[in-house]
Design a protein around this motif. Structure first.
Motif, PDB file in Angstrom:
ATOM      1  N   PRO A   1       1.131  -0.638   0.033  1.00 40.09           N
ATOM      2  CA  PRO A   1      -0.130  -0.402   0.149  1.00 40.09           C
ATOM      3  C   PRO A   1       1.484   1.313   0.463  1.00 40.09           C
ATOM      4  N   ASN A   2       0.177   2.222  -0.763  1.00 44.04           N
ATOM      5  CA  ASN A   2       1.071   3.856  -0.172  1.00 44.04           C
ATOM      6  C   ASN A   2       0.994   3.872   0.691  1.00 44.04           C
ATOM      7  N   SER A   3       1.802   5.222   1.652  1.00 45.51           N
ATOM      8  CA  SER A   3       1.734   5.836   2.445  1.00 45.51           C
ATOM      9  C   SER A   3       2.574   6.711   2.524  1.00 45.51           C
TER      10      SER A   3
ATOM     11  N   HIS B   1       0.739  -1.887  -8.942  1.00 46.35           N
ATOM     12  CA  HIS B   1       0.532  -1.404  -7.845  1.00 46.35           C
ATOM     13  C   HIS B   1      -0.191   0.080  -8.134  1.00 46.35           C
ATOM     14  N   ASN B   2       0.149   0.766  -8.282  1.00 45.85           N
ATOM     15  CA  ASN B   2      -0.997   2.364  -8.311  1.00 45.85           C
ATOM     16  C   ASN B   2      -2.168   2.008  -9.007  1.00 45.85           C
ATOM     17  N   ALA B   3      -2.414   1.472 -10.152  1.00 45.43           N
ATOM     18  CA  ALA B   3      -3.548   0.573 -10.448  1.00 45.43           C
ATOM     19  C   ALA B   3      -4.761   0.070  -9.655  1.00 45.43           C
ATOM     20  N   MET B   4      -4.208  -0.602  -7.920  1.00 44.28           N
ATOM     21  CA  MET B   4      -4.776  -1.484  -7.167  1.00 44.28           C
ATOM     22  C   MET B   4      -4.714  -0.285  -5.558  1.00 44.28           C
ATOM     23  N   ARG B   5      -3.684   0.855  -5.533  1.00 40.86           N
ATOM     24  CA  ARG B   5      -4.379   1.253  -4.073  1.00 40.86           C
ATOM     25  C   ARG B   5      -3.950   2.380  -3.975  1.00 40.86           C
TER      26      ARG B   5
ATOM     27  N   HIS C   1      -0.797  14.918   0.183  1.00 43.60           N
ATOM     28  CA  HIS C   1      -2.336  14.075   0.597  1.00 43.60           C
ATOM     29  C   HIS C   1      -2.571  12.445  -0.097  1.00 43.60           C
ATOM     30  N   PHE C   2      -3.218  12.235   0.242  1.00 39.58           N
ATOM     31  CA  PHE C   2      -4.338  11.078  -0.894  1.00 39.58           C
ATOM     32  C   PHE C   2      -5.475  11.594  -0.975  1.00 39.58           C
ATOM     33  N   SER C   3      -4.947  11.368  -3.034  1.00 40.26           N
ATOM     34  CA  SER C   3      -6.584  11.981  -3.014  1.00 40.26           C
ATOM     35  C   SER C   3      -7.916  10.906  -3.675  1.00 40.26           C
ATOM     36  N   HIS C   4      -6.931   9.923  -3.520  1.00 37.28           N
ATOM     37  CA  HIS C   4      -8.579   8.598  -4.416  1.00 37.28           C
ATOM     38  C   HIS C   4      -7.563   7.612  -4.136  1.00 37.28           C
ATOM     39  N   SER C   5      -8.651   6.234  -4.741  1.00 38.97           N
ATOM     40  CA  SER C   5      -8.074   5.088  -4.631  1.00 38.97           C
ATOM     41  C   SER C   5      -8.434   4.294  -5.565  1.00 38.97           C
ATOM     42  N   ASN C   6      -7.187   4.044  -6.616  1.00 37.84           N
ATOM     43  CA  ASN C   6      -7.898   3.045  -7.761  1.00 37.84           C
ATOM     44  C   ASN C   6      -8.331   1.592  -7.210  1.00 37.84           C
ATOM     45  N   GLU C   7      -8.322   1.525  -5.784  1.00 40.29           N
ATOM     46  CA  GLU C   7      -9.018  -0.324  -5.783  1.00 40.29           C
ATOM     47  C   GLU C   7     -10.764  -0.406  -5.795  1.00 40.29           C
ATOM     48  N   GLU C   8     -10.812   0.963  -6.233  1.00 36.30           N
ATOM     49  CA  GLU C   8     -12.258   1.419  -6.843  1.00 36.30           C
ATOM     50  C   GLU C   8     -12.502   0.779  -7.565  1.00 36.30           C
ATOM     51  N   HIS C   9     -11.590   0.591  -8.727  1.00 42.51           N
ATOM     52  CA  HIS C   9     -11.882   0.201  -9.634  1.00 42.51           C
ATOM     53  C   HIS C   9     -11.797  -2.149 -10.315  1.00 42.51           C
ATOM     54  N   GLY C  10     -11.699  -1.700  -8.683  1.00 38.80           N
ATOM     55  CA  GLY C  10     -11.667  -3.769  -8.566  1.00 38.80           C
ATOM     56  C   GLY C  10     -10.557  -4.748  -9.065  1.00 38.80           C
ATOM     57  N   THR C  11      -9.479  -3.765  -9.510  1.00 36.39           N
ATOM     58  CA  THR C  11      -8.132  -3.724  -9.521  1.00 36.39           C
ATOM     59  C   THR C  11      -7.638  -4.999  -8.461  1.00 36.39           C
ATOM     60  N   VAL C  12      -8.529  -5.674  -7.766  1.00 35.44           N
ATOM     61  CA  VAL C  12      -7.951  -6.514  -6.496  1.00 35.44           C
ATOM     62  C   VAL C  12      -6.786  -7.742  -7.382  1.00 35.44           C
TER      63      VAL C  12
ATOM     64  N   ILE D   1      -5.530   6.910   8.819  1.00 35.74           N
ATOM     65  CA  ILE D   1      -5.492   6.339   7.716  1.00 35.74           C
ATOM     66  C   ILE D   1      -4.789   5.219   7.010  1.00 35.74           C
ATOM     67  N   LYS D   2      -4.202   4.066   8.001  1.00 31.04           N
ATOM     68  CA  LYS D   2      -4.558   3.185   7.700  1.00 31.04           C
ATOM     69  C   LYS D   2      -5.760   2.501   7.166  1.00 31.04           C
ATOM     70  N   ARG D   3      -6.012   2.988   7.452  1.00 32.11           N
ATOM     71  CA  ARG D   3      -7.865   2.212   7.694  1.00 32.11           C
ATOM     72  C   ARG D   3      -7.816   1.926   6.136  1.00 32.11           C
ATOM     73  N   TYR D   4      -7.551   3.192   5.291  1.00 31.80           N
ATOM     74  CA  TYR D   4      -7.538   3.651   3.580  1.00 31.80           C
ATOM     75  C   TYR D   4      -6.827   2.694   2.902  1.00 31.80           C
ATOM     76  N   ASP D   5      -5.753   1.337   3.614  1.00 34.87           N
ATOM     77  CA  ASP D   5      -4.876   0.681   2.577  1.00 34.87           C
ATOM     78  C   ASP D   5      -6.140  -0.468   1.814  1.00 34.87           C
TER      79      ASP D   5
END
Length: 834
Positions: free
Chosen positions: A482-484, A592-596, A607-618, A744-748
């Protein structure tokens, strides 16, 4: 620590709260910066171009005939130059007339019938004329990849042997023998006209001696429109015309996911022609696209009656060249993508995709009308499906996903695997139990339960309580970092006494702490390498390190154990032997960026702007490993045509025949964009190599989704993570306070360590305390899964593991075991099938 600067409240607010719209969140994940990873095939020859044109023209003319008598509700100006629509005229007209809304899955056959393509088929004589043949004459050159097999210097010994192996032929002998052997086989292939070779699965008891190819044209059979377009693509893979036509064919048959895959590849080719910034990013591709389209247009350059150049060729000779013909192609493929996304209920992806054309192409009013009307109707449809969409959200990252049926067989899937045959079960038991060196005890076997059409594991002898039943190390691994926010950036502190706000520098931290071995997942401490070690690592010969750590001089998110095992192979050697092959040494940061989470900076604050996880790239990292293993086995095994969904690890798992009630999530990024980018980075030509076609990718993703289980500690807790815990990232001014660092860790990403255990996937699960065994991870090798008895299990009894692991919620259990519990009554409870 250096003295800290004190800021005013206004300065702090300015730094922590960027202006609205200062950072634009991308609609899709970033793509890799590819350059020379792919070796493009040579330019298409004249004869192949003529054959490809005919294969395309025959079904396309039927589409044109179906338009006779129909009126376009969006008429074009009478003085418009119609010659510029030569590449996609009939398809675009059909899309404008009949397809404001997508084809209904339940009515596609009637629409296919009305189009005139359902009964359309062509014999060998229809394709090649009265001679009915396209065989080589005795003195005619045999060209493969544009080079004469017998004389061209291009065909060196290594290339000859690789090509012969890919055809299943003997690759021994000198250059002259190899050339003659390849020459003769190519002549036979031209006579048989066989395409799309299938995997050789004889070692699993599956006989394909009479169906080695998905497409075979003989004297007795005929080709359908889909076969014709596929053949044309195999001859001229860089012509977007053929990709758009096949996408339309898939769309008409309601294979929306396949239609998007074809249209997306056409879009990539058109972008290189239309966008000057993309022309030189992958050298050699641009001239091949131009040449392929040019040869297509030059098949009949002159009017048969007058002998003058036809209007299309005259248009081609103008300064803008083939770019005259590209806008119609782009509008057609955009309609196919938009309609297919609507058909899959991918509402968010539809919005993003629909904006694509408007931003890149100037269209006349009559062209934009249909796009405007679709958008209006889309809003009404979204309201109608609002409640049903809420019920489909199983996980937050699926909120952008549409859904596609899992029980429909893809056109070129052989569909000849029977997991209940005795020969298949014998091979399965031998691989998982009898010949498994890592399993010293043999206490169970796999049998078929015919009345339930499923497989299950049974005890082969009495098993006492507490005895170990099964152990398995992962066949496919996926480890996401995950990004940090970097520790040397500024963060906000509030003085408890004065209540003054201040910005402090965080002390630097060791970025390598807590890394785990890519192979066994043990904690790996920092390692110092000498200059000699570095040289060995570069050559790929170091026993405890991989050249991936040298990427950019500082890559640290992939490590292997440092000599933990006293004997045998190290983790690095095991990885290079089993799965870490072409992926090694390449930059996968983009994946990795396409998933986090995505990070942006504003005035030295991050700052964190968004999460690419919402694209379902898990599943993207696991998908990369499947591709890597497939390519490796093509080179090292006796089957150079092995398909990704039929490698041993995936073949044993269920497929469309077992997915009667399954609907699988679909997003444009996870199912189309990211998989094709992975293939390109691995050196696969996604336009020519149809063994990695869209249907293969979708089949692999489905198998993984149903069978992969996570390792993450959070998913093995009593409660599991909160369902909505990352739906909205905290505001930027909250992200840099110490009190929010743990929050913030909860948003991994929800899933960071995921594994496929083919043997574990075959154990059925039970509910209401009717299980007789349980499972967990080994303490010595953290990612090895173990199954042991929780009570005495008599010989011949089915071994059942608990559906709920340490009593998590049912939603959590579904992710752990792949599917909902579909229980049936046991004597002591219920059982779910796998």
């Amino acid at each position: 620590m250096p003295p800290q600067k004190e800021y005013t409240d206004e300065e702090i607010t300015y730094k922590l709260r960027p202006p609205i719209n200062a950072i634009r969140i991308p609609e899709f994940p970033e793509r890799p910066d590819l350059f020379d990873e792919v070796e493009w095939v040579p330019f298409i020859g004249v004869e192949d171009a003529k054959l490809a044109h005919r294969l395309w023209h025959l079904p396309d003319s039927i589409i044109g005939q179906a338009l006779t008598g129909k009126t376009n509700p969006y008429p074009r100006p009478p003085d418009e130059d119609r010659n510029r629509h030569a590449l996609a005229s009939n398809i675009y007209e059909s899309l404008m007339i009949d397809h404001i809304l997508p084809t209904n899955e339940s009515e596609w056959e009637a629409n296919w019938q009305n189009e005139g393509l359902k009964q359309a088929q062509w014999s060998r004589q229809d394709i090649f004329g009265t001679d009915g043949d396209q065989d080589y004459a005795e003195d005619q050159q045999v060209l493969i990849e544009g080079h004469d097999v017998l004389t061209a210097a291009y065909w060196k010994v290594d290339k000859l042997r690789n090509e012969l192996r890919s055809r299943g032929l003997d690759d021994s002998g000198r250059s002259a023998e190899l050339r003659r052997r390849l020459n003769d086989d190519e002549r036979r292939q031209k006579q048989r006209h066989c395409f799309l070779p299938r995997s050789n699965l004889s070692h699993w008891g599956i006989d394909r001696s009479n169906s080695k190819y998905a497409i075979q044209l003989t004297e007795s059979n005929h080709l359908k429109p889909l076969d014709m377009y596929t053949w044309a693509i195999s001859l001229s893979p860089y012509n977007p015309t053929y990709w758009v036509s096949r996408a339309y064919c898939h769309y008409q048959q309601a294979y929306f996911d396949l239609a998007i895959g074809d249209a997306y590849r056409a879009q990539l080719l058109c972008e290189i022609l239309a966008d000057a910034r993309a022309r030189n990013r992958q050298p050699g591709l641009y001239p091949r696209i131009w040449h392929a389209i040019e040869q297509h247009l030059l098949v009949d350059p002159r009017d048969q009656g007058t002998g003058e150049l036809n209007p299309t060729v005259q248009k081609l000779r103008e300064p803008n060249g083939i770019n005259h013909f590209i806008p119609t192609l782009r509008k057609a493929l955009q309609s196919i993508i938009s309609l297919s996304l609507l058909g899959l209920q991918c509402w968010d992806d539809y919005k993003s995709s629909d904006n694509y054309l408007r931003q890149r192409l100037i269209m006349a009013f009559n062209d934009t009308q249909i796009f405007d009307q679709r958008r209006t109707l889309f809003g009404k449809l979204m309201e109608q499906h609002k409640e049903s969409r809420k019920q489909c959200y199983r996980y937050p990252y699926e909120r952008k996903a549409g859904y596609v049926r899992g029980d429909r067989k893809y056109p070129y899937d052989a569909g000849d695997k029977n997991r209940h045959e005795a020969s298949f079960l014998d091979n399965l038991n031998n691989n998982l139990f009898e010949n498994n060196e890592s399993l010293p005890w043999k206490r169970c076997t796999i049998r078929s339960i015919e009345d339930e059409k499923t497989l299950s594991v049974f005890a082969t002898r009495d098993i006492e309580k507490g005895e170990m039943i099964f152990a398995e190390e992962p066949s496919i691994r996926g480890h996401l970092i995950p990004n940090s926010l970097p520790k040397n950036w500024q963060n906000l502190m509030i003085d408890k006494k004065t209540k003054k706000k201040q910005l402090y520098r965080r002390p630097p931290a060791d970025s390598e702490s807590g890394l785990r071995c890519e192979n066994c997942h043990r904690i790996v401490r920092n390692a110092e390498y000498s200059d000699q070690d570095i040289e060995e690592i570069k050559r790929g010969n170091h026993p405890e390190a991989c050249r991936c750590i040298l990427e950019g001089g500082k890559r640290v998110h992939l490590k292997f154990c440092l000599g933990i095992e006293p004997q045998g192979d190290t983790c690095s050697q095991i990885a290079r032997k089993l799965y870490h092959h072409r992926a090694c040494g390449k930059s996968w940061t983009w994946l990795h960026n396409a998933m986090r989470q995505g990070i942006y900076s504003y005035d030295d604050m991050y700052h964190f702007s968004h999460s690419n996880e919402e694209h379902g790239t898990v599943l993207s990292l696991l998908l990369r490993e499947v591709f890597d293993i497939t390519l490796m086995r093509r080179e090292r095994s006796d089957d150079p045509n092995i398909m990704a969904h039929e490698i041993d690890e995936l073949l044993v798992l269920e497929d469309f025949e077992d997915w009667h009630e399954n609907w699988f999530p679909f997003t444009f990024a996870a199912n189309i964009q990211v998989p094709f980018d992975i293939l390109l980075q691995l050196g696969v030509d996604i336009f020519r190599d149809l063994t990695f076609d869209t249907w293969v990718i979708q089949t692999v993703l489905r198998k993984l989704l149903v069978n992969v289980i996570p390792w993450d500690l959070q998913w093995r807790s009593s409660f599991g993570p909160s369902r909505n815990h990352w739906k909205r990232l905290p505001r930027p001014e909250w992200q840099n306070t110490p009190s929010n660092e743990k929050r913030i860790k909860r948003y991994d990403p929800m899933f960071c360590d995921m594994y496929l255990f083919p043997g574990f996937s075959l154990f059925n699960h039970a509910c209401r305390d009717s299980h007789n065994a349980t499972w967990g991870y080994d303490q010595t090798i953290p990612n090895r899964v173990l199954i042991w008895a929780t009570e005495r299990i008599p010989e011949g009894t089915e071994i059942r593991i608990p559906y709920r692991y340490k009593k998590p919620k049912k939603r959590t259990a579904r992710r752990l075991l792949g599917k909902e519990c579909t229980c049936k009554r046991f004597s002591r409870g219920n059982r779910g099938r796998r």
